[in-house]
Write an enzyme that holds these catalytic residues in place. Structure first.
Site, PDB file in Angstrom:
ATOM      1  N   GLY A  55      55.408  39.931 -10.486  1.00 29.99           N
ATOM      2  CA  GLY A  55      56.202  40.785 -11.362  1.00 29.99           C
ATOM      3  C   GLY A  55      56.604  40.059 -12.636  1.00 29.99           C
ATOM      4  N   TYR A  93      41.543  52.167 -10.340  1.00 30.04           N
ATOM      5  CA  TYR A  93      41.833  51.994  -8.919  1.00 30.04           C
ATOM      6  C   TYR A  93      41.850  50.524  -8.528  1.00 30.04           C
ATOM      7  CZ  TYR A  93      41.266  56.956  -8.853  1.00 30.04           C
ATOM      8  OH  TYR A  93      41.421  58.290  -9.115  1.00 30.04           O
ATOM      9  N   ASP A 110      50.985  46.790 -17.721  1.00 26.87           N
ATOM     10  CA  ASP A 110      52.179  46.005 -18.063  1.00 26.87           C
ATOM     11  C   ASP A 110      52.768  46.396 -19.409  1.00 26.87           C
ATOM     12  OD1 ASP A 110      52.439  44.599 -15.788  1.00 26.87           O
ATOM     13  OD2 ASP A 110      51.325  42.842 -16.474  1.00 26.87           O
ATOM     14  N   GLU A 180      53.862  36.524 -22.337  1.00 29.66           N
ATOM     15  CA  GLU A 180      53.550  36.553 -20.901  1.00 29.66           C
ATOM     16  C   GLU A 180      52.085  36.174 -20.741  1.00 29.66           C
ATOM     17  OE1 GLU A 180      53.832  40.400 -18.991  1.00 29.66           O
ATOM     18  OE2 GLU A 180      52.756  39.631 -17.243  1.00 29.66           O
ATOM     19  N   ASP A 187      44.773  28.440 -13.362  1.00 29.16           N
ATOM     20  CA  ASP A 187      43.588  29.297 -13.407  1.00 29.16           C
ATOM     21  C   ASP A 187      42.682  28.779 -14.515  1.00 29.16           C
ATOM     22  OD1 ASP A 187      44.756  30.846 -11.524  1.00 29.16           O
ATOM     23  OD2 ASP A 187      45.170  32.566 -12.826  1.00 29.16           O
ATOM     24  N   LYS A 229      58.037  23.991  -0.949  1.00 25.11           N
ATOM     25  CA  LYS A 229      56.901  23.116  -1.299  1.00 25.11           C
ATOM     26  C   LYS A 229      55.887  23.797  -2.228  1.00 25.11           C
ATOM     27  CE  LYS A 229      56.092  19.390   0.119  1.00 25.11           C
ATOM     28  NZ  LYS A 229      56.760  18.228  -0.466  1.00 25.11           N
ATOM     29  N   GLY A 403      42.215  62.230 -15.390  1.00 31.71           N
ATOM     30  CA  GLY A 403      41.159  61.660 -14.570  1.00 31.71           C
ATOM     31  C   GLY A 403      39.801  61.846 -15.228  1.00 31.71           C
ATOM     32  N   CYS A 430      46.117  66.277 -19.219  1.00 32.05           N
ATOM     33  CA  CYS A 430      44.783  65.933 -19.683  1.00 32.05           C
ATOM     34  C   CYS A 430      43.708  66.640 -18.847  1.00 32.05           C
ATOM     35  CB  CYS A 430      44.626  64.417 -19.706  1.00 32.05           C
ATOM     36  SG  CYS A 430      43.427  63.890 -20.929  1.00 32.05           S
ATOM     37  N   GLU A 454      31.665  67.993 -18.691  1.00 32.26           N
ATOM     38  CA  GLU A 454      31.779  66.666 -18.081  1.00 32.26           C
ATOM     39  C   GLU A 454      31.188  66.687 -16.663  1.00 32.26           C
ATOM     40  OE1 GLU A 454      35.804  65.127 -17.900  1.00 32.26           O
ATOM     41  OE2 GLU A 454      35.163  63.216 -17.051  1.00 32.26           O
ATOM     42  N   HIS A 559      49.128  62.818 -22.821  1.00 38.57           N
ATOM     43  CA  HIS A 559      49.752  62.193 -21.645  1.00 38.57           C
ATOM     44  C   HIS A 559      51.259  62.056 -21.874  1.00 38.57           C
ATOM     45  CE1 HIS A 559      46.128  60.975 -19.409  1.00 38.57           C
ATOM     46  NE2 HIS A 559      45.573  60.977 -20.609  1.00 38.57           N
ATOM     47  N   GLU A 561      53.490  61.384 -19.879  1.00 34.08           N
ATOM     48  CA  GLU A 561      54.088  60.307 -19.076  1.00 34.08           C
ATOM     49  C   GLU A 561      54.112  58.984 -19.829  1.00 34.08           C
ATOM     50  OE1 GLU A 561      51.116  61.548 -18.761  1.00 34.08           O
ATOM     51  OE2 GLU A 561      49.628  60.146 -17.980  1.00 34.08           O
TER      52      GLU A 561
HETATM   53  N1  GLN Z   1      37.862  63.429 -18.425  1.00 38.76           N
HETATM   54  C1  GLN Z   1      38.585  64.215 -19.391  1.00 38.76           C
HETATM   55  C2  GLN Z   1      38.169  63.891 -20.809  1.00 38.76           C
HETATM   56  O1  GLN Z   1      37.554  62.881 -21.039  1.00 38.76           O
HETATM   57  C3  GLN Z   1      40.078  64.023 -19.216  1.00 38.76           C
HETATM   58  C4  GLN Z   1      40.533  62.653 -19.565  1.00 38.76           C
HETATM   59  C5  GLN Z   1      41.893  62.341 -19.007  1.00 38.76           C
HETATM   60  O2  GLN Z   1      42.387  63.040 -18.135  1.00 38.76           O
HETATM   61  N2  GLN Z   1      42.498  61.270 -19.462  1.00 38.76           N
HETATM   62  O3  GLN Z   1      38.453  64.622 -21.717  1.00 38.76           O
END
Ligand code: GLN
Length: 612
Positions: A55, A93, A110, A180, A187, A229, A403, A430, A454, A559, A561
């Protein structure tokens, strides 16, 4: 991507101008960017020992927050060891979500932690990788930037690192740069960063650089006691590299015992009052206050001689605001809601870290306890048409997050259909926005086989298609529409209500596909409302249903979020959580939940949907 058309790599003239003033006939390679004021800019360097995953980002962002709250200007930078130029091609993932900065750089998660903790927008100057550093050095070499010298790891690569840090200090006018370093000391891939930081401390002089070693105190089950240690060995590794830590922060499961702290102090020559226990806590938001109580911030101010830059009344106000948030966070919540997120369970939290955080921010402000249910959409596909109904039974809201790729897309569409017809609050982000368009086109507009190119390049109704400008660009890496962009909000819509009647909002994007302009009129005629669009072009960016028909159904091509902050939660998430509360507690008068976030004429809650 780093070199998108909007953000080209520096030209050879720029590169040469930058190195031209550097001295070539001495062993001191001390690259200083124009405008750099020696002594004005200080550095806190956080390195990890023993192991990664301690962290470091949370630690450094919490310390940075403490200093920022004192009125100091802070600039964090994450230095990654990997050779990728940015995080755009990393698998979420495996590495956690790809976070997008306002200027379009794709970084690791981060940077999201820093933005949220500091409530500060960062730029590409706040992030670097070994790949970026080597590329800059090699570009300079190709343009004759080293005037006939052999180009070496020391001083040229390390010089580049120092240059970047100082440039950041100048461009963000930082009192303190927080560095950071990714990975752990020892390494192979971050060795040149550590060396560059050692040189930086030497060049900047006393009271300019504060090294913090974040270490780990193990507590083996079989022994039942803390052992120092591993921490000692880790610290020794750092000292072997010529760096003596000013502060040692010990991560541990339980509070670190006095005895262990004494040992660590003794073996590392760090005074005991500069050895801190950073044990696990229920919430990361309580870390800044805990650090403050342990006087970590004061020690850093003393080491860097920064006491006279502190603005006390500013700090009092900032702390008060933060404390209100933490108190709400820790208080018992009034409501419990169940929110489904489509995503594979095993990959969950890190791949959707910002969604998780944005939900948390909204939940704290609305006193809701959110129980997140991960919906495996491939499972829905296997269960057939009623699969979604079964999985969504009992949920108070559903999010289909961003996604890529076809996997689970039919399951997502089935979930969306269920939310639409059963009036379950829905937020599409999205890909979730695009899938809502596909669902509407198929089921309401009668366009059987409608899809996104797509997944289905031969769809008879490609309602989601590549952006026209993206079609011209070949190759995966360069054709994403990225970063903060303006969205024009249509008045008298749910979006306008949520954004407080703002006409234009700025949001972050990361997509290649969009609503095909040829289908916009048809979708609108059948009742879909596009309440946010590109200010000039026909790019649809928010969709919704009228609140007379559905309590909360909204999708965003951006997005939301990624710009949600603890003290400034995202309006789309606030609306969703408020609607979820309303769904779970249908008899509660709207004004008891939050009149600010529940639109005035919401529909009756769906009939036959169980509440909790
Ligand atoms: N795959 C979709 C696109 O490229 C949505 C991308 C996403 O959800 N970030 O437009």
């Amino acid at each position: 991507m780093l070199d998108s058309p909007e953000n080209p790599a520096p030209s050879s003239e720029e590169l040469l101008a930058e190195v031209g003033h550097r001295t070539q006939d001495t062993e001191f390679f001390n690259p200083i960017p124009p405008g750099y004021q020696h002594g004005r800019h200080k550095y806190v360097v956080v390195v990890g020992t023993v192991m990664s995953g301690l962290g470091k980002g949370i630690f450094s962002s919490s310390v940075a927050k403490l200093l920022k709250d004192k009125g100091l200007k802070v600039a964090p930078i994450k230095m990654e060891g990997y050779l990728n130029i940015d995080s755009g091609t990393l698998n979420p993932y495996r590495h956690g979500e790809v976070f997008v900065l306002d200027d379009g750089l794709e970084t690791d998660m981060d940077l999201g932690t820093y933005e949220r903790m500091l409530d500060q927008d960062l730029t590409r100057d706040n992030y670097t990788t070994s790949g970026q550093i080597f590329r800059r050095v090699l570009d300079k070499e190709r343009h004759g930037g080293y005037l006939g010298r052999d180009v070496q790891m020391i001083p040229h690569v390390t010089g580049e690192v120092k240059y970047l840090l100082r440039q950041l200090a100048v461009s963000q006018n930082a009192d303190v740069v927080f560095v950071e370093v990714g990975g752990t000391v020892g390494d192979y891939e971050n060795g040149f960063y550590i060396e560059a930081l050692r040189e930086l401390a030497y060049e900047e002089g006393e009271s300019s650089v504060c090294f913090v070693a974040l270490t780990y105190v193990i507590e083996p089950h079989t022994l039942g006691e803390q052992k120092s240690k591993a921490a000692q060995l880790g610290l020794r590794k750092l000292m072997e590299a010529g760096i003596h830590p000013n502060i040692v922060a010990c991560r541990a499961h339980h509070p670190v015992t006095e005895l262990v702290m004494q040992k660590i102090a003794m073996f590392s020559n760090v005074p005991i009052n500069r050895v801190f226990s950073m044990h696990d806590r229920a919430s990361i938001y309580s870390i800044p206050d805990a650090m403050r109580e342990a006087a970590l911030d004061r020690e850093i101010l003393s080491i860097l001689r920064l006491h006279d830059r502190v603005n006390q009344s500013y700090e009092d106000r900032a702390r008060e605001r933060w404390r209100t948030f933490v108190t709400r966070l820790e208080a018992e919540r009034r409501y419990k809601v169940h929110i489904g997120i489509t995503g594979k369970y095993t990959s969950l939290r890190d791949a959707y870290a910002s969604v998780d955080k944005a939900l948390e921010h909204a939940a704290v402000h609305l006193s809701a306890e959110v129980d997140v249910h991960w919906i495996d959409t491939s499972e829905i596909e296997a269960m057939g048409r009623t699969g979604a109904d079964d999985l969504i039974q009992g949920l108070d809201a559903v999010i289909v997050p961003g996604g890529f790729g076809q996997r689970g897309s039919e399951g997502k569409i089935a979930c969306i259909r269920c939310c639409r017809t059963q009036r379950i609050p829905y937020l599409g982000i999205c890909l979730g926005f695009q899938m809502a368009v596909v669902e509407y086109a198929r089921d309401v507009c009668g366009l059987a086989g409608a899809s996104s190119t797509e997944f289905d390049p031969r769809s008879p109704y490609p309602v989601i298609d590549l952006l026209p400008e993206q079609k011209k660009i070949e190759g995966l890496a360069a054709n994403m529409r990225l970063g903060g962009k303006e969205v024009e909000i249509k008045p008298d819509t749910l979006a306008s209500f949520l954004f407080g009647q703002a006409k234009v909002v700025r949001q972050r994007f990361r997509h290649r596909y969009e609503v095909h302009p040829d289908y916009i009129a048809q979708l609108e005629q059948r009742g879909l409302v596009f309440s946010g669009r590109h200010p000039q072009q026909p790019i649809m960016q928010v969709l919704e249903f009228p609140t007379s028909e559905h309590p909360y159904f909204i999708g965003a091509q951006f997005h939301p979020e990624m710009t949600s902050r603890p003290l400034r939660p995202s309006p789309l998430f606030m609306g969703l959580v408020a609607a979820a509360i309303r769904h779970a507690y249908p008899d509660l008068p709207a004004n008891q939940i939050s009149t600010r976030w529940l639109p005035p004429q919401t529909a009756r809650p769906a009939i036959g949907v169980p509440s909790h």
